[in-house]
Design a protein around this motif. Structure first.
Motif, PDB file in Angstrom:
ATOM      1  N   THR A   5       8.328  -6.564 -11.752  1.00 45.30           N
ATOM      2  CA  THR A   5       7.732  -7.262 -10.625  1.00 45.30           C
ATOM      3  C   THR A   5       7.764  -6.258  -9.480  1.00 45.30           C
ATOM      4  O   THR A   5       8.781  -5.608  -9.256  1.00 45.30           O
ATOM      5  CB  THR A   5       8.550  -8.520 -10.261  1.00 45.30           C
ATOM      6  OG1 THR A   5       8.559  -9.385 -11.387  1.00 45.30           O
ATOM      7  CG2 THR A   5       7.945  -9.240  -9.075  1.00 45.30           C
ATOM      8  N   THR A  47       0.591  -5.429  -2.630  1.00 46.18           N
ATOM      9  CA  THR A  47      -0.090  -6.547  -1.982  1.00 46.18           C
ATOM     10  C   THR A  47      -1.617  -6.503  -1.981  1.00 46.18           C
ATOM     11  O   THR A  47      -2.243  -7.484  -1.589  1.00 46.18           O
ATOM     12  CB  THR A  47       0.369  -6.644  -0.507  1.00 46.18           C
ATOM     13  OG1 THR A  47       0.069  -5.403   0.142  1.00 46.18           O
ATOM     14  CG2 THR A  47       1.866  -6.922  -0.418  1.00 46.18           C
ATOM     15  N   GLU A  77      -2.467  -1.657  -6.062  1.00 47.23           N
ATOM     16  CA  GLU A  77      -2.652  -1.743  -7.515  1.00 47.23           C
ATOM     17  C   GLU A  77      -3.136  -0.409  -8.070  1.00 47.23           C
ATOM     18  O   GLU A  77      -2.606   0.093  -9.064  1.00 47.23           O
ATOM     19  CB  GLU A  77      -3.663  -2.853  -7.823  1.00 47.23           C
ATOM     20  CG  GLU A  77      -3.976  -2.996  -9.285  1.00 47.23           C
ATOM     21  CD  GLU A  77      -5.008  -4.076  -9.557  1.00 47.23           C
ATOM     22  OE1 GLU A  77      -5.364  -4.223 -10.739  1.00 47.23           O
ATOM     23  OE2 GLU A  77      -5.471  -4.747  -8.624  1.00 47.23           O
ATOM     24  N   LYS A 136       1.927  -9.945  -9.111  1.00 46.77           N
ATOM     25  CA  LYS A 136       2.689  -8.741  -8.749  1.00 46.77           C
ATOM     26  C   LYS A 136       3.480  -8.202  -9.943  1.00 46.77           C
ATOM     27  O   LYS A 136       4.554  -7.663  -9.810  1.00 46.77           O
ATOM     28  CB  LYS A 136       3.615  -9.017  -7.563  1.00 46.77           C
ATOM     29  CG  LYS A 136       2.851  -9.455  -6.335  1.00 46.77           C
ATOM     30  CD  LYS A 136       3.767  -9.737  -5.185  1.00 46.77           C
ATOM     31  CE  LYS A 136       3.042 -10.332  -4.026  1.00 46.77           C
ATOM     32  NZ  LYS A 136       2.436  -9.390  -3.140  1.00 46.77           N
TER      33      LYS A 136
END
Length: 66
Positions: free
Chosen positions: A6, A11, A16, A39
């Motif tokens: 995680t 965000t 990513e 996430k």
């Protein structure tokens, strides 16, 4: 070996892309899945290398059970 993390400070789409790029560089050819909405990052390969790669680009991965 499958490693699941995680990454609470991931965000946006740029985050990513940064995480995916770091993992692609650290573990070439490894299967990487990045789910921004949860996430969650899943990667095939060395969990320690994956965690280190994510940390090196400025994020805080937390390992979870696969």
């Amino acid at each position: 070996m499958t490693a699941v993390f995680t990454v609470p400070d991931m965000t946006c789409g740029h985050c990513e892309k940064t995480v995916r790029g770091a993992l692609d560089e650290a573990l070439p050819g490894a299967a990487v899945t990045v789910d921004l909405s949860s996430k969650k990052v899943t990667v095939e390969g060395d969990a320690n290398k994956a965690e280190e790669a994510i940390r090196e680009v400025g994020y805080s991965p937390e390992r979870v059970a696969a």
